[in-house]
Design an enzyme around this catalytic site. Structure first.
Site, mmCIF file in Angstrom:
data_model
loop_
_atom_site.group_PDB
_atom_site.id
_atom_site.type_symbol
_atom_site.label_atom_id
_atom_site.label_comp_id
_atom_site.label_asym_id
_atom_site.label_seq_id
_atom_site.Cartn_x
_atom_site.Cartn_y
_atom_site.Cartn_z
ATOM 1 N N ARG A 202 1.825 -6.031 -5.972
ATOM 2 C CA ARG A 202 0.983 -4.850 -5.720
ATOM 3 C C ARG A 202 -0.286 -4.870 -6.563
ATOM 4 N NH1 ARG A 202 4.846 -5.140 -2.796
ATOM 5 N NH2 ARG A 202 6.349 -3.479 -2.359
ATOM 6 N N GLU B 27 0.608 3.964 -8.487
ATOM 7 C CA GLU B 27 0.177 2.925 -7.538
ATOM 8 C C GLU B 27 -1.141 3.258 -6.817
ATOM 9 O OE1 GLU B 27 3.037 0.639 -4.962
ATOM 10 O OE2 GLU B 27 1.801 1.496 -3.380
ATOM 11 N N SER C 173 4.635 5.170 -1.779
ATOM 12 C CA SER C 173 5.202 5.117 -3.141
ATOM 13 C C SER C 173 4.135 5.559 -4.129
ATOM 14 C CB SER C 173 5.621 3.698 -3.488
ATOM 15 O OG SER C 173 6.513 3.222 -2.526
HETATM 16 P P1 FAD Z 1 -7.476 3.189 1.165
HETATM 17 O O1 FAD Z 1 -6.414 4.116 0.718
HETATM 18 O O2 FAD Z 1 -8.592 3.750 1.963
HETATM 19 O O3 FAD Z 1 -8.065 2.449 -0.119
HETATM 20 C C1 FAD Z 1 -7.209 1.937 -1.099
HETATM 21 C C2 FAD Z 1 -8.044 1.142 -2.115
HETATM 22 O O4 FAD Z 1 -8.597 -0.011 -1.476
HETATM 23 C C3 FAD Z 1 -9.267 1.927 -2.657
HETATM 24 O O5 FAD Z 1 -9.472 1.516 -3.986
HETATM 25 C C4 FAD Z 1 -10.411 1.450 -1.785
HETATM 26 O O6 FAD Z 1 -11.678 1.555 -2.397
HETATM 27 C C5 FAD Z 1 -10.014 -0.007 -1.577
HETATM 28 N N1 FAD Z 1 -10.546 -0.528 -0.313
HETATM 29 C C6 FAD Z 1 -10.266 -0.069 0.938
HETATM 30 N N2 FAD Z 1 -10.961 -0.797 1.844
HETATM 31 C C7 FAD Z 1 -11.666 -1.708 1.141
HETATM 32 C C8 FAD Z 1 -12.607 -2.728 1.497
HETATM 33 N N3 FAD Z 1 -12.919 -2.956 2.779
HETATM 34 N N4 FAD Z 1 -13.170 -3.451 0.510
HETATM 35 C C9 FAD Z 1 -12.855 -3.232 -0.792
HETATM 36 N N5 FAD Z 1 -11.998 -2.290 -1.195
HETATM 37 C C10 FAD Z 1 -11.422 -1.545 -0.236
HETATM 38 N N6 FAD Z 1 1.719 -0.086 0.589
HETATM 39 C C11 FAD Z 1 2.430 -1.238 0.491
HETATM 40 O O7 FAD Z 1 1.999 -2.186 -0.186
HETATM 41 N N7 FAD Z 1 3.610 -1.378 1.124
HETATM 42 C C12 FAD Z 1 4.149 -0.405 1.894
HETATM 43 O O8 FAD Z 1 5.211 -0.584 2.462
HETATM 44 C C13 FAD Z 1 3.441 0.826 2.008
HETATM 45 N N8 FAD Z 1 3.920 1.841 2.723
HETATM 46 C C14 FAD Z 1 3.255 3.020 2.796
HETATM 47 C C15 FAD Z 1 3.793 4.066 3.533
HETATM 48 C C16 FAD Z 1 3.127 5.281 3.633
HETATM 49 C C17 FAD Z 1 3.747 6.420 4.432
HETATM 50 C C18 FAD Z 1 1.875 5.441 3.007
HETATM 51 C C19 FAD Z 1 1.113 6.728 3.149
HETATM 52 C C20 FAD Z 1 1.314 4.405 2.258
HETATM 53 C C21 FAD Z 1 2.002 3.187 2.146
HETATM 54 N N9 FAD Z 1 1.488 2.113 1.407
HETATM 55 C C22 FAD Z 1 2.188 0.936 1.317
HETATM 56 C C23 FAD Z 1 0.201 2.245 0.704
HETATM 57 C C24 FAD Z 1 -1.028 1.946 1.617
HETATM 58 O O9 FAD Z 1 -0.726 2.145 2.950
HETATM 59 C C25 FAD Z 1 -1.562 0.529 1.432
HETATM 60 O O10 FAD Z 1 -1.929 0.298 0.101
HETATM 61 C C26 FAD Z 1 -2.767 0.239 2.336
HETATM 62 O O11 FAD Z 1 -3.140 -1.114 2.244
HETATM 63 C C27 FAD Z 1 -3.980 1.107 2.012
HETATM 64 O O12 FAD Z 1 -4.908 0.932 3.055
HETATM 65 P P2 FAD Z 1 -6.061 1.963 3.340
HETATM 66 O O13 FAD Z 1 -6.961 1.347 4.362
HETATM 67 O O14 FAD Z 1 -5.526 3.290 3.647
HETATM 68 O O15 FAD Z 1 -6.809 1.955 1.915
HETATM 69 P P1 NAP Z 2 14.734 0.414 -0.690
HETATM 70 O O1 NAP Z 2 15.138 -0.591 0.329
HETATM 71 O O2 NAP Z 2 15.459 1.709 -0.781
HETATM 72 O O3 NAP Z 2 14.757 -0.290 -2.117
HETATM 73 C C1 NAP Z 2 14.350 0.411 -3.287
HETATM 74 C C2 NAP Z 2 13.551 -0.547 -4.150
HETATM 75 O O4 NAP Z 2 14.371 -1.633 -4.519
HETATM 76 C C3 NAP Z 2 12.367 -1.094 -3.387
HETATM 77 O O5 NAP Z 2 11.231 -0.545 -3.961
HETATM 78 C C4 NAP Z 2 12.469 -2.601 -3.504
HETATM 79 O O6 NAP Z 2 11.391 -3.217 -4.207
HETATM 80 C C5 NAP Z 2 13.730 -2.863 -4.301
HETATM 81 N N1 NAP Z 2 14.619 -3.762 -3.523
HETATM 82 C C6 NAP Z 2 15.532 -3.405 -2.605
HETATM 83 N N2 NAP Z 2 16.180 -4.497 -2.143
HETATM 84 C C7 NAP Z 2 15.645 -5.554 -2.767
HETATM 85 C C8 NAP Z 2 15.889 -6.953 -2.711
HETATM 86 N N3 NAP Z 2 16.820 -7.470 -1.903
HETATM 87 N N4 NAP Z 2 15.135 -7.758 -3.484
HETATM 88 C C9 NAP Z 2 14.182 -7.260 -4.292
HETATM 89 N N5 NAP Z 2 13.906 -5.934 -4.391
HETATM 90 C C10 NAP Z 2 14.634 -5.092 -3.642
HETATM 91 O O7 NAP Z 2 13.173 0.715 -0.526
HETATM 92 P P2 NAP Z 2 12.433 1.682 0.502
HETATM 93 O O8 NAP Z 2 11.834 2.786 -0.254
HETATM 94 O O9 NAP Z 2 13.287 1.959 1.696
HETATM 95 O O10 NAP Z 2 11.220 0.726 0.959
HETATM 96 C C11 NAP Z 2 11.476 -0.420 1.731
HETATM 97 C C12 NAP Z 2 10.323 -1.401 1.546
HETATM 98 O O11 NAP Z 2 9.097 -0.796 1.964
HETATM 99 C C13 NAP Z 2 10.135 -1.818 0.084
HETATM 100 O O12 NAP Z 2 9.816 -3.185 0.054
HETATM 101 C C14 NAP Z 2 8.972 -0.985 -0.380
HETATM 102 O O13 NAP Z 2 8.163 -1.643 -1.349
HETATM 103 C C15 NAP Z 2 8.170 -0.778 0.896
HETATM 104 N N6 NAP Z 2 7.454 0.506 0.838
HETATM 105 C C16 NAP Z 2 6.338 0.571 0.055
HETATM 106 C C17 NAP Z 2 5.619 1.749 -0.023
HETATM 107 C C18 NAP Z 2 4.342 1.817 -0.833
HETATM 108 O O14 NAP Z 2 3.622 2.786 -0.699
HETATM 109 N N7 NAP Z 2 4.047 0.834 -1.646
HETATM 110 C C19 NAP Z 2 6.047 2.875 0.675
HETATM 111 C C20 NAP Z 2 7.208 2.775 1.426
HETATM 112 C C21 NAP Z 2 7.915 1.579 1.514
HETATM 113 P P3 NAP Z 2 9.956 -3.566 -3.561
HETATM 114 O O15 NAP Z 2 9.240 -2.268 -3.486
HETATM 115 O O16 NAP Z 2 9.384 -4.513 -4.551
HETATM 116 O O17 NAP Z 2 10.178 -4.194 -2.235
#
Ligand code: FAD
Ligand code: NAP
Length: 350
Positions: free
Chosen positions: A165, A337, A242
């Site tokens: 991340r 995050e 998250s």
């Molecule tokens: P924004 O929120 O608009 O921007 C985020 C950052 O990126 C800001 O700093 C912005 O300035 C920068 N940025 C955006 N576009 C550019 C560009 N073109 N050039 C340079 N910088 C830029 N994230 C995960 O990693 N895994 C997940 O599973 C995940 N699940 C999510 C689920 C939900 C319900 C929500 C709401 C969010 C989740 N996220 C997750 C977080 C998010 O969706 C990601 O980080 C996504 O990539 C953000 O994209 P965005 O276009 O909305 O970026």
């Molecule tokens: P989950 O499956 O309930 O698991 C909870 C946490 O444990 C996760 O964050 C995941 O880490 C870790 N985990 C579970 N199983 C694992 C494995 N086999 N090996 C290594 N790590 C493990 O998680 P959840 O909330 O339902 O989300 C599912 C996936 O979607 C996760 O990968 C999570 O990162 C992603 N997600 C991300 C966001 C975001 O905003 N960043 C939002 C929603 C969901 P990791 O997070 O490192 O995978």
């Protein structure tokens, strides 16, 4: 043509639905217009902030900045062989749509990243990841513009220091580089990554029902179903996914914690141990707990939700309480995050 709006309301352009008024909002299409946007910000003596889908942001009530959104352009297929698809994806392209299109066409690479909100341009910023896969696994290069010089550049993925991340775009390049496109490498054949709980079984079951469906598309559908069942949809309950990163601690600290809290889930890594931030938050009593307009979601303690009328200050106050509680109980500092605007790296265009 570059479109420009002064005193723009960003409330519905961020998934936490925090009220925010920006000095300017520009909509650009293509690299020339992004360059024009940089010149505009320079003339206004304001910083330029790239905005995607606003799904990883905590916005302030007022933003003295030029906010730039990029329009999606058609995908460019740069195929080199029948079994390999190299794609140029413009920054404004919707990520979820990209996953659906590529997996439906039978390409492996993005299936575990289904239903992540936001744009392709933001994906390398925090090296988006889910279910054991990160964009780093198929990202070849990032195209964009250095704000300081207006210079266009094509950065190989290895130079972006993509980590858990994290990337250089979130660190020393923050506020300095606008991503205009990403280059992805997808494959016709690949070993699916199904090691997260229940995923393998759920995919096997789905395969028995829909044997004809391309496997990447089936996996993407299963993952989308899992996500819908666990995560609040920002359209119904505003949130930014998250709210904290899963902390990585030294092996020795993980062992101490496990001895004290035997149910604590641990995920060993090469150089330490990942803890589930959601578990730590839940065991400090914050799951479902509300503080004014904000709360940690009742099914997923890692997701902060806005029940309506929350501001950036409300969000940061609850985050701070949680950080202090988790630190006091487990000795672990949780890192937020989403990007807090304005924050560090907020520079005026030179
Ligand atoms: P924004 O929120 O608009 O921007 C985020 C950052 O990126 C800001 O700093 C912005 O300035 C920068 N940025 C955006 N576009 C550019 C560009 N073109 N050039 C340079 N910088 C830029 N994230 C995960 O990693 N895994 C997940 O599973 C995940 N699940 C999510 C689920 C939900 C319900 C929500 C709401 C969010 C989740 N996220 C997750 C977080 C998010 O969706 C990601 O980080 C996504 O990539 C953000 O994209 P965005 O276009 O909305 O970026
Ligand atoms: P989950 O499956 O309930 O698991 C909870 C946490 O444990 C996760 O964050 C995941 O880490 C870790 N985990 C579970 N199983 C694992 C494995 N086999 N090996 C290594 N790590 C493990 O998680 P959840 O909330 O339902 O989300 C599912 C996936 O979607 C996760 O990968 C999570 O990162 C992603 N997600 C991300 C966001 C975001 O905003 N960043 C939002 C929603 C969901 P990791 O997070 O490192 O995978």
């Amino acid at each position: 043509m570059l479109s420009e709006q002064a005193q723009a309301d960003l409330t519905w352009l961020n998934t936490l639905a925090l009220p925010c008024q920006a000095a300017f909002l520009l909509q650009a299409s293509g690299q020339d217009e992004v360059n024009e946007a940089c010149a505009f910000a320079r003339a206004q003596k304001l910083p330029l902030l790239p905005l995607g889908g606003g799904s990883n942001l905590v916005l302030p009530p007022r933003l003295q900045a030029v906010v730039l959104q990029q329009q999606a352009e058609p995908l460019a297929d740069l195929r080199v062989a029948d079994s390999i698809l190299n794609l140029r994806v413009s920054a404004g392209y919707n990520w979820s749509q990209l996953v659906t299109e590529t997996t439906n066409a039978g390409w492996f690479g993005l299936e575990n990243l289904a239903l992540i909100p936001g744009t392709a341009g933001a994906a390398p910023v925090q090296n988006i990841g889910a279910y054991g896969v990160e964009i780093a696994d198929c990202l070849q290069a990032v195209e964009g513009i250095w704000l300081k010089t207006g210079q266009r550049d094509l950065l190989p993925a290895r130079d972006c220091r993509l980590a858990y991340r994290m990337s250089r775009f979130k660190q020393e390049w923050k506020g300095q580089f606008v991503i205009t496109a990403i280059y992805l490498h997808l494959q016709r054949q690949a070993e699916p990554r199904l090691d997260y709980a229940n995923l393998q079984a759920a995919v096997l079951q789905a395969r028995q029902r829909q044997a004809d469906q391309p496997l990447p598309s089936l996996i993407a559908e299963v993952i989308s179903g899992l996500r819908r069942s666990k995560l609040p949809d920002p359209q119904d309950l505003p949130n930014a996914g998250s709210f904290f990163k899963n902390p990585v601690v030294a092996l020795q600290q993980a062992r101490h914690l496990k001895a004290e809290f035997p149910e604590l889930p641990l995920y060993p890594l090469v150089d330490g141990c990942k803890l589930a931030a959601g578990w730590l938050i839940e065991h400090c009593g914050f799951k479902g707990q509300r503080q004014g307009a904000v709360a940690m979601h009742e099914q997923q303690a890692l997701v902060m939700v806005n029940h309506g009328g929350a501001s950036q200050a409300d969000v940061l106050q609850l985050a701070d309480r949680i950080q202090q509680a988790v630190l006091a109980r487990f000795g672990v500092l949780l890192e937020i995050e989403p990007d807090i605007w304005p924050g560090q790296g907020f520079r005026v265009c030179p």
